[in-house]
Design an enzyme around this catalytic site. Structure first.
Site, PDB file in Angstrom:
ATOM      1  N   PRO A 154      -0.269  -7.860  -9.620  1.00  0.00           N
ATOM      2  CA  PRO A 154       0.302  -8.308 -10.896  1.00  0.00           C
ATOM      3  C   PRO A 154       0.647  -7.161 -11.840  1.00  0.00           C
ATOM      4  CG  PRO A 154      -2.061  -8.454 -11.034  1.00  0.00           C
ATOM      5  CD  PRO A 154      -1.747  -7.881  -9.662  1.00  0.00           C
ATOM      6  N   GLU A 163       0.826  -1.208   0.000  1.00  0.00           N
ATOM      7  CA  GLU A 163       0.000   0.000   0.000  1.00  0.00           C
ATOM      8  C   GLU A 163       0.864   1.263   0.000  1.00  0.00           C
ATOM      9  OE1 GLU A 163      -0.625  -2.616   2.126  1.00  0.00           O
ATOM     10  OE2 GLU A 163      -2.219  -3.330   0.808  1.00  0.00           O
ATOM     11  N   GLY A 207      12.225  -4.497  -0.580  1.00  0.00           N
ATOM     12  CA  GLY A 207      11.925  -3.369  -1.452  1.00  0.00           C
ATOM     13  C   GLY A 207      12.545  -3.413  -2.834  1.00  0.00           C
ATOM     14  N   GLU A 208      13.128  -4.554  -3.238  1.00  0.00           N
ATOM     15  CA  GLU A 208      13.789  -4.625  -4.547  1.00  0.00           C
ATOM     16  C   GLU A 208      13.007  -5.408  -5.588  1.00  0.00           C
ATOM     17  OE1 GLU A 208      18.437  -4.143  -4.689  1.00  0.00           O
ATOM     18  OE2 GLU A 208      17.940  -6.018  -3.676  1.00  0.00           O
TER      19      GLU A 208
END
Length: 418
Positions: free
Chosen positions: A333, A65, A307-308
């Site tokens: 997706p 989010e 976070g990658e």
């Protein structure tokens, strides 16, 4: 009476779970993080950055989010340049991502939904508006804001099939909660109808679309991926019960496609050791992403960094979305689709039902029923480069033509945030 019963259940739950909570607080540092804030004690340092203003309070529960809300928060900054922005999250990883990726004046953990914690936090923050990303329905928080005439807006709202069934059982409570919500900005007509059925005033419900279609690709270059070779199968956000069948599929396909590589990205990093055990049990050579700096020597990369994943989608030849072969509800997706990658997912995409449907209808995504179906679909795509390219192009075009939700959301917020 309905709120009394809700709070009584919260209290009883706290008492029953107190031994487990105490154990986790002692032995798991993640549960210590932000504990004071979760109890409603907003740090003076955070309040100090507000410079005496009533900030816009934006809540995004977790990493997904937070990332999806980036463009919307940029829009809020642009439309309300003189207003301070406070962001709250529920998960520790979401909190970290918010501090790194969002240009907020303050980032806190969401207070637990106990009346005393909520009252303490709201009094100290004194927000001019409360914006809740997706469907973060916290009854005491929303009720408190409503009682103080603070506008409450749900943005990018959605009600999954599984959530709808759970919400139905507490619909009397939700109807009272909904009285304090000023505006529901929903992703689709189906989501709008569900929230109305659960008790929302139809006049307060608007369909603005899914702001996740408005994302921008990360395009963070990862040098060692450029020279790794391929094709590359990328399994993103996998859950327990999915890693083993995916590794079996990879192992079998590699006999036909010896150059095939695999990026395996578990959804929760606390499962990394568990997934390593599965890899070793199957005799597969792999390396952790955190151990790679310049060159990958192994055919399998285990993504163990936070976070990658969005950046790695750029290098996938075929992308599988985890949390969908088992009944978890799937994950976003759209990130790989925007990169122009063919996107595959299992039968359980309830949390991203509309996004999955749009990709399927436009020929950019495909649903499989089980591991065997996933194996067959990957095999077909690996053997047909034209099919891969067509499907990837279709995926990207599907995202591009469904953009615009962020702007529609901002237009709606202008009349609410004063």
């Amino acid at each position: 009476m309905i709120f009394f019963l809700y709070n009584l259940i919260l209290l009883l739950s706290l008492l029953l779970l107190s031994p487990i909570i105490l154990f986790k607080l002692i032995f798991d540092k993640r549960y210590i993080a932000g504990l004071s804030e979760r109890l409603g004690n907003i740090p003076d340092a955070v309040i100090g950055t507000m410079l005496g203003q009533r900030p816009i309070w934006f809540h995004a529960a977790s990493v997904g989010e937070v990332i999806a809300s980036q463009k919307l928060l940029e829009g809020i900054r642009e439309r309300f340049p003189d207003r301070k922005l406070l962001v709250s999250t529920f998960t520790p990883t979401g909190n970290k991502a918010a501090k790194e990726k969002l240009k907020a004046d303050g980032v806190i953990f969401l207070p637990l939904d106990f009346p005393w914690a909520v009252n303490r936090a709201v009094k100290k923050i004194n927000p001019s508006a409360l914006i809740l990303m997706e469907t973060e329905l916290w009854p005491n928080l929303i009720r408190k804001a409503g009682s103080l005439h603070i506008p409450v807006v749900v943005v990018n709202g959605r009600i999954s099939d599984r959530s709808y069934g759970k919400y139905w059982f507490i619909s009397p409570l939700l109807k009272k909660v909904f009285e304090s919500i000023t505006l529901f900005l929903m992703q689709s007509e189906g989501d709008a109808q569900r929230i109305i059925t659960l008790g929302a005033d139809r006049s307060r419900v608007t369909v603005t679309g899914n702001i996740k279609f408005d994302l921008k690709p990360a395009y963070k270059d990862i040098g060692f991926m450029e020279n790794w070779g391929g094709p590359v199968l990328l399994a993103g956000s996998t859950h327990k019960g999915e890693d083993a069948p995916i590794l079996d599929i990879y192992k079998g396909l590699r006999e036909r496609y010896p150059a095939l590589k695999l990026v395996l990205a578990p959804r929760h990093l606390d499962r990394i050791i568990e997934v390593e055990g599965i890899l070793k049990e199957k005799g597969l050579q792999f390396v952790r992403r955190s151990e790679v700096s310049e060159k990958i020597e192994s055919p399998i990369l285990l993504l163990d960094t936070l976070g990658e994943l969005a950046s790695f989608y750029k290098y996938g030849t075929i992308v599988f979305i985890g949390g969908s072969l088992i009944p978890v509800g799937g994950h976003n997706p759209l990130e790989p689709a925007l990169y122009g990658k063919p996107v595959l997912f299992g039968p359980h995409m309830e949390n991203f039902r509309n996004s999955a449907r749009i990709l399927e209808e436009n020929g950019g995504g495909a649903r499989v029923d089980n591991p065997e179906g996933l194996n067959n679909r990957i095999d077909r795509l690996l053997s047909d480069i034209d099919l891969r390219q067509t499907m990837g192009n279709n995926a990207r075009q599907a995202v591009l033509k469904n953009q615009g939700a962020t702007e529609r959301t901002m237009d709606a917020l202008v009349s609410i945030v004063v």
